[in-house]
Write a protein that holds these residues in place. Structure first.
Motif, PDB file in Angstrom:
ATOM      1  N   ASP A 152       0.825  -1.207   0.000  1.00 32.57           N
ATOM      2  CA  ASP A 152       0.000   0.000   0.000  1.00 32.57           C
ATOM      3  C   ASP A 152       0.857   1.254   0.000  1.00 32.57           C
ATOM      4  O   ASP A 152       0.643   2.158  -0.807  1.00 32.57           O
ATOM      5  N   LEU A 155       2.570   1.724  -3.373  1.00 36.81           N
ATOM      6  CA  LEU A 155       1.659   2.194  -4.424  1.00 36.81           C
ATOM      7  C   LEU A 155       1.224   3.637  -4.187  1.00 36.81           C
ATOM      8  O   LEU A 155       1.134   4.431  -5.134  1.00 36.81           O
ATOM      9  N   PHE A 156       0.980   3.994  -2.932  1.00 38.04           N
ATOM     10  CA  PHE A 156       0.590   5.369  -2.639  1.00 38.04           C
ATOM     11  C   PHE A 156       1.722   6.338  -2.975  1.00 38.04           C
ATOM     12  O   PHE A 156       1.494   7.408  -3.527  1.00 38.04           O
ATOM     13  N   THR A 174      -4.650   3.670  -8.536  1.00 34.01           N
ATOM     14  CA  THR A 174      -5.865   3.315  -7.811  1.00 34.01           C
ATOM     15  C   THR A 174      -6.356   1.934  -8.234  1.00 34.01           C
ATOM     16  O   THR A 174      -6.716   1.110  -7.392  1.00 34.01           O
ATOM     17  N   HIS A 177      -3.963  -0.710  -6.784  1.00 32.06           N
ATOM     18  CA  HIS A 177      -4.193  -0.904  -5.356  1.00 32.06           C
ATOM     19  C   HIS A 177      -5.472  -1.703  -5.117  1.00 32.06           C
ATOM     20  O   HIS A 177      -5.494  -2.639  -4.318  1.00 32.06           O
ATOM     21  N   SER A 180      -4.847  -5.326  -5.958  1.00 30.79           N
ATOM     22  CA  SER A 180      -4.072  -6.029  -4.933  1.00 30.79           C
ATOM     23  C   SER A 180      -4.937  -6.318  -3.729  1.00 30.79           C
ATOM     24  O   SER A 180      -4.816  -7.362  -3.093  1.00 30.79           O
ATOM     25  N   TRP A 181      -5.830  -5.436  -3.416  1.00 33.22           N
ATOM     26  CA  TRP A 181      -6.745  -5.595  -2.288  1.00 33.22           C
ATOM     27  C   TRP A 181      -7.697  -6.754  -2.553  1.00 33.22           C
ATOM     28  O   TRP A 181      -7.949  -7.573  -1.680  1.00 33.22           O
TER      29      TRP A 181
END
Length: 186
Positions: A152, A155-156, A174, A177, A180-181
């Motif tokens: 996270d 990626l952020f 976005t 992410h 991946s979530w």
């Protein structure tokens, strides 16, 4: 707090947010596929935002299906999370109107980051408040599938820096992410 009322309240707000996004979908100005393709930035941003909200709704229900108790703190964090989600229609519209401009990209990405962090906080608080008994097993599953902090943070950071050089990075990161979530989810 009554869990059913809490979930109904959340469902209603999520439904309103999704409805607002649908109502913002732009009708092409002409009867050709070229006219339709000119609306591609909005359709892309809409699809990304819609799928993110759908994923969150699933995980939210999964989390609270295994919870027995809703505290006042959980209620308020949930409300603040919903408030951040309420900015998705504005962010989606702005980033789609100006897909190559940094400011809308940063706004969209900032809303997403705030929203994701608030969901993590909500997840942690709910897990902590409902520890013990049969509820902890389900909560532990949600917790482990939504807390890959290294990925996270990476990626952020990639998004925050990347938008400066290429504004569409806001939507790209976005999506990465959210994937991946969901790929590590239940």
């Amino acid at each position: 707090m009554n869990k059913d009322r809490f979930l109904a309240f959340t469902d209603a707000i999520v439904a309103i947010i999704m409805t607002i996004m649908v109502l913002e979908v732009k009708i092409p100005v002409g009867p050709t596929f070229k006219s339709l393709s000119q609306e591609a930035p909005y359709f892309l941003a809409f699809i990304v935002s819609f799928m993110i909200i759908c994923s969150a709704w699933y995980y939210h229900h999964y989390l609270f299906a295994h919870s027995k108790l809703i505290s006042r703190k959980i209620y308020w964090v949930n409300c603040i999370w919903l408030l951040s989600m309420a900015f998705f229609p504005v962010a989606t519209g702005w980033v789609s109107e100006f897909p190559l401009k940094r400011e809308p990209g940063y706004f969209y990405f900032g809303i997403y980051i705030i929203w994701a962090i608030l969901f993590y906080v909500l997840n942690r608080m709910t897990e902590k408040f409902n520890r013990g008994g049969n509820s902890s097993k389900g909560l532990e599953l949600v917790k482990t599938n939504t807390t890959n902090y290294g990925l996270d943070a990476g990626l952020f950071l990639l998004g925050a820096v990347g938008i400066y050089f290429w504004a569409p990075m806001a939507l790209l990161v976005t999506v990465l992410h959210a994937l991946s979530w969901n790929l590590h989810g239940n």
